[in-house]
Write an enzyme that holds these catalytic residues in place. Structure first.
Site, PDB file in Angstrom:
ATOM      1  CB  CYS A  30      40.079  18.687  -1.835  1.00 20.09           C
ATOM      2  SG  CYS A  30      39.685  18.903  -0.093  1.00 20.09           S
TER       3      CYS A  30
ATOM      4  NE  ARG B  56      38.513  16.274   2.030  1.00 18.99           N
ATOM      5  CZ  ARG B  56      37.245  16.466   1.697  1.00 18.99           C
ATOM      6  NH1 ARG B  56      36.289  16.314   2.586  1.00 18.99           N
ATOM      7  NH2 ARG B  56      36.902  16.800   0.481  1.00 18.99           N
TER       8      ARG B  56
ATOM      9  CB  CYS C 202      43.827  24.662  -1.567  1.00 17.90           C
ATOM     10  SG  CYS C 202      44.578  23.286  -2.431  1.00 17.90           S
TER      11      CYS C 202
ATOM     12  CG  HIS D 160      40.216  24.948   2.790  1.00 17.04           C
ATOM     13  ND1 HIS D 160      39.424  24.623   3.865  1.00 17.04           N
ATOM     14  CD2 HIS D 160      39.916  24.036   1.832  1.00 17.04           C
ATOM     15  CE1 HIS D 160      38.688  23.558   3.578  1.00 17.04           C
ATOM     16  NE2 HIS D 160      38.966  23.187   2.343  1.00 17.04           N
TER      17      HIS D 160
END
Lengths: 213, 271
Positions: B232, B228, B180, B184
């Protein structure tokens, strides 16, 4: 996740901890120990399409970089160097001795972000995902900014043998010069074939490529 | 609704025209055009339709027990919907688990309505069973609109879920080595033209957490946080996360707690 993967994940996690032993404090807070984390992983993923839970098995580089507090610490500097050396040793140089292929094909590969997801068909060619993170040809304004701009790459870096070699190594295995680079290892992981790597090289390093106009 | 939606679409097309005609030196204009497009969309958010559908599902008797979900405890007591979403995920004593809105809905459907929820877990996104869950989540989230995010890590299991989520955030695997954090974990980065929130900061976590469930104009679908996250991981080249699994709740807890104090803006609208 099947039992074998679970054991492998646990093994990798314990390996990471063992290699960080000594001066290192555990990086993770209460309740996020290796056993709890591996248990969570095992219970939380399933196979989809051709993508199986085997993909949760980390190699040494991935395990090291999954703990950024450790990976960026002074204590782990030697380990980071060793990881870079191992990744550099994995680089396969062009078998026909040619650094540069076709920049037009390279542009197509750089544009594509397809491949290797559970919704991609097994015959789907993988793209290079390059524009997702880099500016390359300035005409393409829809580019990401996770990586540096590669516009005018040859003009700025030159086209020497050393530049060719370094650029090949970076694209083939980005971790060869930066253990925890955000960039995928396109050659090492089999995302792109040798000819595709040569085409990407040409996009960056062919004097005729729009990147260098 | 239709007139507003039409107005939004006209504005959207204008924004696309700006975008399509842009040159490198007009990047600021392009960004402004996209922002204007997103603002225009908010004016006629089709998510309202999903909120209404969700409210109907909440109140309608269903399942082998022919019961509604009106007795469902989302954390503030049976049947209390208003403000509940702003405090999720949270620890629930009856299940001895930390749950987000979607995993909690599964618990209530099973306990109150006698429904075998495995079918709902296994159903593909975009199919009727998942759409029902997402409509319910949209209704529940809408009843916390404008409330401050206020999740608590006081219970040891809640704290553990947060820490597991944090560890998951950095977990790299797969052919592309993505975690992630790859996308991010830094300020001001983009994939193509898409701005990426830095989930490690309060502002970034809020941008990620407080706007889902959201209506996605590009696909014409209502997406929950579970969907979502699922997409991802697809793009990360990971195997598929199991719906409402601990890992998904852990990441949700990491985002929600980082976003504490920010304002719930669901249901949102996305490109």
């Amino acid at each position: 996740m099947n039992r074998r993967t679970f054991c492998a994940v646990t093994a990798v996690l314990s390996l990471t901890v063992a290699s960080a032993a000594g001066a290192q404090q555990a990086s993770w807070g209460p309740g996020a120990d290796d056993t709890a984390f591996a248990t969570m992983l095992q219970a939380s993923f399933r196979n989809a399409g051709r993508v199986t839970v085997e993909r949760l098995k980390q190699d040494e580089t991935q395990a090291f970089c999954s703990d950024p507090q450790l990976a960026t610490s002074k204590a782990a500097a030697k380990q980071a160097e060793a990881i870079e050396a191992a990744n550099l040793a994995s680089v396969k140089w062009p078998s026909d001795g040619k650094w540069l292929g076709d920049w037009k094909s390279g542009e197509r590969i750089a544009q594509s972000g397809r491949g290797l997801t559970w919704t991609d068909s097994p015959t789907q060619a993988s793209g290079g995902n390059c524009y997702n993170c880099h500016q390359i040809d300035a005409k393409e304004i829809s580019h990401g900014t996770i990586g540096p701009s590669l516009h005018q790459y040859r003009k700025l870096k030159g086209g020497t043998e050393q530049v060719m070699r370094e650029t090949w190594a970076k694209i083939y295995n980005s971790k060869s010069s930066n253990a925890c680079s955000n960039m995928p290892r396109a050659g090492h992981m089999g995302i792109l074939k040798e000819t595709e790597l040569q085409d990407i090289m040409a996009l960056l390093l062919d004097p005729e490529s729009p990147v260098n106009k | 609704m239709n007139a507003r939606l039409a107005a939004a679409l006209v504005a959207a097309l204008a924004a696309v025209a700006v975008f399509g005609g842009a040159r490198a030196q007009d990047k600021d204009d392009t960004a402004k055009g996209i922002e204007a497009y997103r603002e225009a969309l908010k004016d006629g958010n089709p998510a309202e339709l999903f909120e209404m559908a969700g409210e109907e599902l909440w109140n309608k008797p269903a399942g082998p027990k022919n019961a509604s979900l009106q007795g469902c405890d989302l954390g503030l007591g049976p049947g209390k919907v208003e403000g509940a979403f702003a405090q999720l995920p949270r620890y629930f004593a009856d299940t001895d688990k930390v749950q987000d809105v979607e995993s909690r809905l599964l618990t209530c459907m099973s306990a109150l309505q006698g429904i075998d929820t495995q079918e709902y877990v296994d159903a593909r996104f975009g199919t009727p069973k998942k759409n029902d869950l997402i409509a319910l989540a949209t209704y529940i989230s809408g009843a916390s609109k404008d409330k401050p995010v206020a999740v608590t890590l006081a219970h040891p299991k809640a704290r553990q879920m947060y820490e597991l989520g944090k560890r998951m955030f950095f977990f790299q695997a797969g052919p592309h080595d993505f975690s992630c954090a790859t996308c991010h974990g830094e300020e001001g980065r983009r994939i193509r033209m898409q701005d990426l929130p830095n989930i490690m900061t309060k502002e970034g976590a809020a941008a990620g957490w407080t706007s889902w469930p959201a209506y996605r104009v590009s696909s014409g679908q209502m997406w929950s946080m579970q969907w979502r996250l699922n997409d991802c991981f697809r793009q990360q080249r990971f195997p598929e996360p199991i719906y409402a699994s601990d890992m998904t709740v852990a990441l949700s807890m990491y985002m929600a707690a980082n976003a504490n104090g920010s304002t719930v803006a669901t249901p949102g609208i996305k490109r």
